[in-house]
Design a protein around this motif. Structure first.
Motif, PDB file in Angstrom:
ATOM      1  N   UNK A   1      -8.525  -1.200  36.550  1.00  0.00           N
ATOM      2  CA  UNK A   1      -9.010  -0.293  35.502  1.00  0.00           C
ATOM      3  C   UNK A   1     -10.011  -1.022  34.605  1.00  0.00           C
ATOM      4  N   UNK A   2      -9.691  -2.258  34.250  1.00  0.00           N
ATOM      5  CA  UNK A   2     -10.592  -3.064  33.428  1.00  0.00           C
ATOM      6  C   UNK A   2     -11.916  -3.303  34.159  1.00  0.00           C
ATOM      7  N   UNK A   3     -11.840  -3.609  35.456  1.00  0.00           N
ATOM      8  CA  UNK A   3     -13.058  -3.835  36.248  1.00  0.00           C
ATOM      9  C   UNK A   3     -13.927  -2.583  36.259  1.00  0.00           C
ATOM     10  N   UNK A   4     -13.299  -1.415  36.427  1.00  0.00           N
ATOM     11  CA  UNK A   4     -14.054  -0.152  36.401  1.00  0.00           C
ATOM     12  C   UNK A   4     -14.693   0.067  35.029  1.00  0.00           C
ATOM     13  N   UNK A   5     -13.975  -0.297  33.969  1.00  0.00           N
ATOM     14  CA  UNK A   5     -14.514  -0.087  32.622  1.00  0.00           C
ATOM     15  C   UNK A   5     -15.756  -0.939  32.370  1.00  0.00           C
ATOM     16  N   UNK A   6     -15.886  -2.053  33.101  1.00  0.00           N
ATOM     17  CA  UNK A   6     -17.076  -2.904  33.002  1.00  0.00           C
ATOM     18  C   UNK A   6     -18.202  -2.401  33.885  1.00  0.00           C
ATOM     19  N   UNK A   7     -17.930  -1.343  34.649  1.00  0.00           N
ATOM     20  CA  UNK A   7     -18.944  -0.807  35.544  1.00  0.00           C
ATOM     21  C   UNK A   7     -19.124  -1.623  36.816  1.00  0.00           C
ATOM     22  N   UNK A   8     -18.096  -2.325  37.228  1.00  0.00           N
ATOM     23  CA  UNK A   8     -18.190  -3.173  38.425  1.00  0.00           C
ATOM     24  C   UNK A   8     -18.490  -2.337  39.661  1.00  0.00           C
ATOM     25  N   UNK A   9     -19.455  -2.799  40.439  1.00  0.00           N
ATOM     26  CA  UNK A   9     -19.779  -2.115  41.695  1.00  0.00           C
ATOM     27  C   UNK A   9     -18.694  -2.369  42.738  1.00  0.00           C
ATOM     28  N   UNK A  10     -18.098  -3.554  42.720  1.00  0.00           N
ATOM     29  CA  UNK A  10     -17.006  -3.913  43.618  1.00  0.00           C
ATOM     30  C   UNK A  10     -15.789  -4.185  42.741  1.00  0.00           C
ATOM     31  N   UNK A  11     -15.019  -3.128  42.462  1.00  0.00           N
ATOM     32  CA  UNK A  11     -13.908  -3.233  41.520  1.00  0.00           C
ATOM     33  C   UNK A  11     -12.823  -4.189  42.010  1.00  0.00           C
ATOM     34  N   UNK A  12     -12.613  -4.277  43.311  1.00  0.00           N
ATOM     35  CA  UNK A  12     -11.559  -5.150  43.826  1.00  0.00           C
ATOM     36  C   UNK A  12     -11.911  -6.621  43.599  1.00  0.00           C
ATOM     37  N   UNK A  13     -13.143  -7.000  43.892  1.00  0.00           N
ATOM     38  CA  UNK A  13     -13.573  -8.386  43.660  1.00  0.00           C
ATOM     39  C   UNK A  13     -13.615  -8.684  42.166  1.00  0.00           C
ATOM     40  N   UNK A  14     -14.074  -7.719  41.365  1.00  0.00           N
ATOM     41  CA  UNK A  14     -14.100  -7.912  39.911  1.00  0.00           C
ATOM     42  C   UNK A  14     -12.676  -8.063  39.378  1.00  0.00           C
ATOM     43  N   UNK A  15     -11.729  -7.294  39.917  1.00  0.00           N
ATOM     44  CA  UNK A  15     -10.335  -7.420  39.501  1.00  0.00           C
ATOM     45  C   UNK A  15      -9.799  -8.809  39.873  1.00  0.00           C
ATOM     46  N   UNK A  16     -10.176  -9.325  41.044  1.00  0.00           N
ATOM     47  CA  UNK A  16      -9.755 -10.675  41.441  1.00  0.00           C
ATOM     48  C   UNK A  16     -10.293 -11.705  40.447  1.00  0.00           C
ATOM     49  N   UNK A  17     -11.520 -11.514  39.975  1.00  0.00           N
ATOM     50  CA  UNK A  17     -12.097 -12.430  38.986  1.00  0.00           C
ATOM     51  C   UNK A  17     -11.335 -12.343  37.660  1.00  0.00           C
ATOM     52  N   UNK A  18     -10.950 -11.143  37.260  1.00  0.00           N
ATOM     53  CA  UNK A  18     -10.173 -10.971  36.021  1.00  0.00           C
ATOM     54  C   UNK A  18      -8.822 -11.656  36.171  1.00  0.00           C
ATOM     55  N   UNK A  19      -8.184 -11.491  37.322  1.00  0.00           N
ATOM     56  CA  UNK A  19      -6.899 -12.147  37.600  1.00  0.00           C
ATOM     57  C   UNK A  19      -7.052 -13.659  37.479  1.00  0.00           C
ATOM     58  N   UNK A  20      -8.105 -14.194  38.083  1.00  0.00           N
ATOM     59  CA  UNK A  20      -8.308 -15.641  38.058  1.00  0.00           C
ATOM     60  C   UNK A  20      -8.625 -16.138  36.652  1.00  0.00           C
ATOM     61  N   UNK A  21      -9.408 -15.382  35.895  1.00  0.00           N
ATOM     62  CA  UNK A  21      -9.704 -15.797  34.528  1.00  0.00           C
ATOM     63  C   UNK A  21      -8.442 -15.784  33.661  1.00  0.00           C
TER      64      UNK A  21
END
Length: 138
Positions: A111-131
């Motif tokens: 949901x957070x990745x989508x709110x940032x407008x991520x084109x690839x929400x799954x990869x963006x979510x993985x980055x959020x998890x790692x951060x």
């Protein structure tokens, strides 16, 4: 597998590959302690052994010291079917690749990745998890 209390991650674990596990797609991100940030590395759209073959290529490319997986739970922290699937995925990663696997609560990361407008929400979510994981090490 272990949760991420800062004192349980050895100092020699500097670089990490993170996964946002899903039944059909698994987001991937890479990051390290030095930069304290993560970068999305695309999504693996495969299941079963095909998924692990593609993960093996990512591990060979990035040579991480350890792996991080997002583990979903209900808003109250309770477990559900996908919690168990993600933990099984983590055990499979550890068994196949012989690397430490750390778990991170991944509630709302997509949901957070989508709110940032991520084109690839799954990869963006993985980055959020790692951060989130990297922040827990400070």
């Amino acid at each position: 597998m272990s949760s991420t209390p800062e004192n349980t991650v050895p100092a020699q674990h500097q670089s990490f590959l993170a996964f946002d596990y899903g039944l059909k797609r698994t987001g991937v991100a890479v990051g390290n302690r030095l930069m304290n940030s993560a970068t999305p590395q695309g999504t693996i759209a495969a299941e079963g052994d095909a998924r692990f073959e593609l993960i093996a290529k990512r591990i060979k490319e990035w040579q991480p010291d350890a792996l991080v997986i997002g583990v979903p739970t209900h808003p109250d922290g309770g477990e559900h079917e996908n919690t168990l699937r993600a933990r099984k995925f983590g055990r499979q990663l550890r068994g196949r690749f012989g690397l430490s696997v750390y778990e991170v609560d991944e509630r709302y990361t997509t949901t957070e990745a989508h709110s940032y407008g991520a084109k690839d929400a799954d990869a963006a979510a993985a980055a959020i998890i790692l951060e989130q994981f990297l922040r827990s090490l400070q």
